[in-house]
Scaffold this active site. Sequence first.
Site, PDB file in Angstrom:
ATOM      1  N   TYR A 102      -3.559  -0.752   9.734  1.00  0.00           N
ATOM      2  CA  TYR A 102      -3.477  -1.263   8.369  1.00  0.00           C
ATOM      3  C   TYR A 102      -2.134  -0.887   7.747  1.00  0.00           C
ATOM      4  O   TYR A 102      -1.456  -1.726   7.125  1.00  0.00           O
ATOM      5  CB  TYR A 102      -4.627  -0.704   7.529  1.00  0.00           C
ATOM      6  CG  TYR A 102      -4.561  -1.045   6.070  1.00  0.00           C
ATOM      7  CD1 TYR A 102      -4.987  -2.280   5.600  1.00  0.00           C
ATOM      8  CD2 TYR A 102      -4.063  -0.126   5.135  1.00  0.00           C
ATOM      9  CE1 TYR A 102      -4.930  -2.600   4.248  1.00  0.00           C
ATOM     10  CE2 TYR A 102      -3.999  -0.432   3.793  1.00  0.00           C
ATOM     11  CZ  TYR A 102      -4.427  -1.665   3.351  1.00  0.00           C
ATOM     12  OH  TYR A 102      -4.357  -1.968   2.020  1.00  0.00           O
ATOM     13  N   SER A 123       0.842  -1.199   0.000  1.00  0.00           N
ATOM     14  CA  SER A 123       0.000   0.000   0.000  1.00  0.00           C
ATOM     15  C   SER A 123       0.872   1.242   0.000  1.00  0.00           C
ATOM     16  O   SER A 123       1.959   1.261   0.604  1.00  0.00           O
ATOM     17  CB  SER A 123      -0.906   0.028   1.229  1.00  0.00           C
ATOM     18  OG  SER A 123      -1.544   1.293   1.366  1.00  0.00           O
TER      19      SER A 123
END
Length: 254
Positions: A160, A147
Amino acid sequence: MGALVGKTALVTGASRGIGRGIARRLAQEDALVAVHYGGNETAVQRTLDLIAQEGGRAFAVRAELGVPGDVESLYARLEDELARQGAGPEIDILVNNAGISGSARIHEVTPELFDRLFAVNTRSLLFLVQRGLKNLRDGGRIINVSSASTRVAYPESVVYSMTKGALNTFTLALAKELGPRGITVNAVSPGFVETDMNAEKRTTPENRAALAAWSVFNRVGLPSDIAEIVAFLAADASRWITGQCLDASGGSRL
Protein backbone atom coordinates in the site's frame (compact mmCIF):
# COMPACT_ATOMS: atom_id res chain seq x y z
CA MET A 1 -21.70 32.15 -3.16
CA GLY A 2 -19.05 29.55 -2.47
CA ALA A 3 -15.49 29.56 -3.78
CA LEU A 4 -16.34 26.86 -6.35
CA VAL A 5 -19.57 28.23 -7.79
CA GLY A 6 -19.88 27.29 -11.46
CA LYS A 7 -17.30 24.49 -11.11
CA THR A 8 -17.79 20.77 -11.69
CA ALA A 9 -15.83 18.24 -9.63
CA LEU A 10 -15.32 14.49 -9.92
CA VAL A 11 -14.37 12.78 -6.66
CA THR A 12 -13.48 9.10 -6.93
CA GLY A 13 -14.26 6.74 -4.07
CA ALA A 14 -16.64 9.28 -2.58
CA SER A 15 -19.38 7.12 -1.08
CA ARG A 16 -17.68 6.83 2.33
CA GLY A 17 -14.87 8.08 4.52
CA ILE A 18 -12.48 10.73 3.25
CA GLY A 19 -14.09 10.75 -0.18
CA ARG A 20 -17.51 11.48 1.28
CA GLY A 21 -16.04 14.30 3.35
CA ILE A 22 -14.39 15.80 0.27
CA ALA A 23 -17.56 15.54 -1.84
CA ARG A 24 -19.60 17.25 0.88
CA ARG A 25 -17.05 20.03 1.34
CA LEU A 26 -16.77 20.80 -2.38
CA ALA A 27 -20.58 20.87 -2.65
CA GLN A 28 -20.71 23.27 0.29
CA GLU A 29 -18.54 25.59 -1.82
CA ASP A 30 -21.20 25.35 -4.57
CA ALA A 31 -19.45 22.92 -6.92
CA LEU A 32 -21.55 20.39 -8.82
CA VAL A 33 -20.06 17.12 -7.56
CA ALA A 34 -19.90 13.78 -9.33
CA VAL A 35 -19.75 11.19 -6.56
CA HIS A 36 -17.95 8.14 -7.92
CA TYR A 37 -18.45 4.80 -6.16
CA GLY A 38 -17.65 1.17 -6.81
CA GLY A 39 -20.93 -0.49 -5.91
CA ASN A 40 -22.18 0.30 -2.39
CA GLU A 41 -25.58 1.77 -3.22
CA THR A 42 -26.52 2.41 0.40
CA ALA A 43 -23.34 4.34 1.11
CA VAL A 44 -23.49 6.50 -2.01
CA GLN A 45 -27.14 7.35 -1.38
CA ARG A 46 -26.16 8.49 2.12
CA THR A 47 -23.54 10.79 0.62
CA LEU A 48 -26.04 12.23 -1.86
CA ASP A 49 -28.62 12.73 0.89
CA LEU A 50 -26.14 14.58 3.10
CA ILE A 51 -25.13 16.88 0.27
CA ALA A 52 -28.76 17.61 -0.59
CA GLN A 53 -29.57 18.34 3.06
CA GLU A 54 -26.70 20.84 3.10
CA GLY A 55 -28.04 22.60 0.02
CA GLY A 56 -25.48 21.19 -2.41
CA ARG A 57 -25.75 19.54 -5.80
CA ALA A 58 -24.39 16.09 -6.57
CA PHE A 59 -25.02 12.94 -8.56
CA ALA A 60 -23.61 9.41 -8.48
CA VAL A 61 -21.34 7.71 -11.02
CA ARG A 62 -20.83 3.98 -10.62
CA ALA A 63 -17.72 2.23 -11.95
CA GLU A 64 -15.56 -0.49 -10.47
CA LEU A 65 -11.87 0.36 -10.69
CA GLY A 66 -9.07 -2.10 -11.31
CA VAL A 67 -10.95 -4.10 -13.93
CA PRO A 68 -10.81 -4.01 -17.76
CA GLY A 69 -12.68 -1.05 -19.22
CA ASP A 70 -12.98 0.73 -15.86
CA VAL A 71 -11.85 4.17 -16.98
CA GLU A 72 -13.94 4.36 -20.16
CA SER A 73 -16.96 3.11 -18.24
CA LEU A 74 -16.52 5.80 -15.60
CA TYR A 75 -16.22 8.66 -18.08
CA ALA A 76 -19.06 7.44 -20.28
CA ARG A 77 -21.37 7.43 -17.28
CA LEU A 78 -20.00 10.75 -16.04
CA GLU A 79 -20.72 12.45 -19.37
CA ASP A 80 -24.20 10.94 -19.53
CA GLU A 81 -25.02 12.20 -16.04
CA LEU A 82 -23.60 15.64 -16.75
CA ALA A 83 -25.82 15.87 -19.82
CA ARG A 84 -28.83 15.02 -17.64
CA GLN A 85 -27.79 17.86 -15.35
CA GLY A 86 -27.80 20.21 -18.31
CA ALA A 87 -24.01 20.53 -18.18
CA GLY A 88 -21.33 19.87 -20.76
CA PRO A 89 -18.74 17.10 -20.52
CA GLU A 90 -16.13 19.41 -19.01
CA ILE A 91 -14.95 19.24 -15.41
CA ASP A 92 -12.83 21.66 -13.40
CA ILE A 93 -11.67 19.52 -10.47
CA LEU A 94 -10.53 15.90 -10.36
CA VAL A 95 -9.96 14.39 -6.93
CA ASN A 96 -8.32 10.98 -7.06
CA ASN A 97 -9.35 9.54 -3.72
CA ALA A 98 -10.38 5.96 -4.59
CA GLY A 99 -8.07 3.33 -3.22
CA ILE A 100 -7.91 0.05 -1.36
CA SER A 101 -5.76 -1.05 1.55
CA GLY A 102 -4.05 -4.34 2.19
CA SER A 103 -2.16 -4.92 5.39
CA ALA A 104 0.85 -7.16 4.78
CA ARG A 105 4.46 -7.14 5.89
CA ILE A 106 7.13 -8.10 3.38
CA HIS A 107 7.00 -11.82 4.23
CA GLU A 108 3.19 -11.80 3.88
CA VAL A 109 2.96 -10.16 0.44
CA THR A 110 1.49 -12.27 -2.35
CA PRO A 111 1.53 -11.59 -6.10
CA GLU A 112 -2.26 -11.34 -5.98
CA LEU A 113 -2.19 -8.63 -3.29
CA PHE A 114 0.54 -6.70 -5.11
CA ASP A 115 -1.30 -6.80 -8.43
CA ARG A 116 -4.65 -5.82 -6.90
CA LEU A 117 -3.32 -2.83 -4.97
CA PHE A 118 -1.33 -1.47 -7.89
CA ALA A 119 -4.24 -2.06 -10.28
CA VAL A 120 -6.62 0.09 -8.21
CA ASN A 121 -4.33 2.56 -6.46
CA THR A 122 -1.86 3.27 -9.25
CA ARG A 123 -2.75 1.91 -12.68
CA SER A 124 -6.39 3.00 -12.64
CA LEU A 125 -5.43 6.42 -11.28
CA LEU A 126 -2.92 7.04 -14.06
CA PHE A 127 -5.31 6.11 -16.85
CA LEU A 128 -8.19 7.91 -15.14
CA VAL A 129 -6.14 11.11 -15.32
CA GLN A 130 -4.99 10.39 -18.88
CA ARG A 131 -8.56 10.00 -20.09
CA GLY A 132 -9.80 12.85 -17.90
CA LEU A 133 -7.51 15.38 -19.54
CA LYS A 134 -10.00 15.43 -22.42
CA ASN A 135 -12.62 16.75 -20.00
CA LEU A 136 -10.53 18.85 -17.63
CA ARG A 137 -10.62 22.52 -18.44
CA ASP A 138 -7.49 24.64 -18.63
CA GLY A 139 -6.88 26.20 -15.24
CA GLY A 140 -8.32 23.11 -13.56
CA ARG A 141 -7.23 21.18 -10.50
CA ILE A 142 -6.02 17.62 -9.95
CA ILE A 143 -5.76 16.56 -6.31
CA ASN A 144 -4.42 13.12 -5.39
CA VAL A 145 -5.03 11.55 -1.99
CA SER A 146 -1.78 9.97 -0.88
CA SER A 147 -0.70 8.76 2.56
CA ALA A 148 1.64 9.68 5.39
CA SER A 149 3.07 6.18 4.94
CA THR A 150 5.24 7.71 2.20
CA ARG A 151 7.00 9.79 4.88
CA VAL A 152 6.73 7.60 7.99
CA ALA A 153 7.85 3.98 7.70
CA TYR A 154 4.84 1.68 7.97
CA PRO A 155 6.03 -1.86 7.21
CA GLU A 156 2.63 -3.27 8.22
CA SER A 157 1.32 -2.20 4.77
CA VAL A 158 4.40 -2.22 2.57
CA VAL A 159 2.63 -2.61 -0.80
CA TYR A 160 0.00 0.00 0.00
CA SER A 161 2.80 2.41 0.92
CA MET A 162 4.53 1.64 -2.38
CA THR A 163 1.40 2.50 -4.35
CA LYS A 164 1.20 5.87 -2.63
CA GLY A 165 4.88 6.53 -3.25
CA ALA A 166 4.20 6.01 -6.95
CA LEU A 167 1.29 8.44 -6.71
CA ASN A 168 3.56 11.13 -5.25
CA THR A 169 6.04 10.72 -8.12
CA PHE A 170 3.16 10.88 -10.60
CA THR A 171 1.94 14.09 -8.96
CA LEU A 172 5.32 15.74 -9.40
CA ALA A 173 5.72 14.77 -13.06
CA LEU A 174 2.14 15.64 -13.94
CA ALA A 175 2.43 19.11 -12.38
CA LYS A 176 5.24 19.97 -14.77
CA GLU A 177 3.47 18.38 -17.73
CA LEU A 178 0.25 20.32 -17.20
CA GLY A 179 1.70 23.64 -16.10
CA PRO A 180 1.34 25.16 -19.59
CA ARG A 181 -2.41 24.54 -19.36
CA GLY A 182 -2.63 26.33 -16.01
CA ILE A 183 -3.66 23.07 -14.29
CA THR A 184 -2.30 22.57 -10.78
CA VAL A 185 -1.53 19.06 -9.54
CA ASN A 186 -1.01 18.37 -5.85
CA ALA A 187 -1.27 15.53 -3.37
CA VAL A 188 -2.58 15.40 0.19
CA SER A 189 -1.18 12.83 2.64
CA PRO A 190 -3.47 11.90 5.54
CA GLY A 191 -2.37 9.93 8.57
CA PHE A 192 -4.82 7.81 10.53
CA VAL A 193 -8.38 9.02 9.85
CA GLU A 194 -11.67 7.74 11.21
CA THR A 195 -12.82 5.68 8.21
CA ASP A 196 -13.90 2.14 7.49
CA MET A 197 -10.42 1.44 6.10
CA ASN A 198 -8.86 1.38 9.57
CA ALA A 199 -11.91 0.61 11.71
CA GLU A 200 -10.41 -2.67 12.93
CA LYS A 201 -7.49 -0.69 14.39
CA ARG A 202 -9.89 1.33 16.59
CA THR A 203 -11.87 -1.51 18.18
CA THR A 204 -10.58 -0.96 21.74
CA PRO A 205 -9.78 2.18 23.74
CA GLU A 206 -6.16 1.04 23.87
CA ASN A 207 -5.91 0.66 20.10
CA ARG A 208 -7.59 4.00 19.54
CA ALA A 209 -5.22 5.70 21.98
CA ALA A 210 -2.24 4.17 20.19
CA LEU A 211 -3.40 5.60 16.85
CA ALA A 212 -4.13 9.00 18.40
CA ALA A 213 -0.62 9.09 19.85
CA TRP A 214 0.87 9.23 16.35
CA SER A 215 -0.33 12.83 16.02
CA VAL A 216 1.09 15.76 17.99
CA PHE A 217 -2.55 16.67 18.69
CA ASN A 218 -3.15 13.24 20.24
CA ARG A 219 -6.25 12.43 18.24
CA VAL A 220 -7.27 10.49 15.16
CA GLY A 221 -8.05 12.64 12.15
CA LEU A 222 -11.53 13.25 10.77
CA PRO A 223 -12.58 13.21 7.10
CA SER A 224 -13.40 16.90 7.45
CA ASP A 225 -9.77 17.63 8.37
CA ILE A 226 -8.67 16.33 4.98
CA ALA A 227 -11.64 17.76 3.08
CA GLU A 228 -10.81 21.32 4.17
CA ILE A 229 -7.32 21.01 2.67
CA VAL A 230 -8.67 19.55 -0.57
CA ALA A 231 -11.22 22.37 -0.84
CA PHE A 232 -8.40 24.92 -0.53
CA LEU A 233 -6.40 23.18 -3.27
CA ALA A 234 -9.51 23.12 -5.47
CA ALA A 235 -10.09 26.86 -5.15
CA ASP A 236 -8.44 29.83 -6.85
CA ALA A 237 -6.59 30.72 -3.65
CA SER A 238 -4.19 27.82 -4.30
CA ARG A 239 -3.35 28.85 -7.86
CA TRP A 240 0.38 29.30 -7.14
CA ILE A 241 0.81 25.84 -5.55
CA THR A 242 1.59 22.85 -7.75
CA GLY A 243 3.69 19.70 -7.66
CA GLN A 244 3.43 19.54 -3.87
CA CYS A 245 2.54 16.84 -1.38
CA LEU A 246 0.85 18.45 1.61
CA ASP A 247 1.23 16.51 4.83
CA ALA A 248 -2.21 16.19 6.39
CA SER A 249 -1.36 13.80 9.18
CA GLY A 250 -1.75 16.07 12.19
CA GLY A 251 2.02 16.06 12.68
CA SER A 252 2.28 12.30 12.88
CA ARG A 253 5.66 11.07 14.07
CA LEU A 254 7.34 14.48 14.01
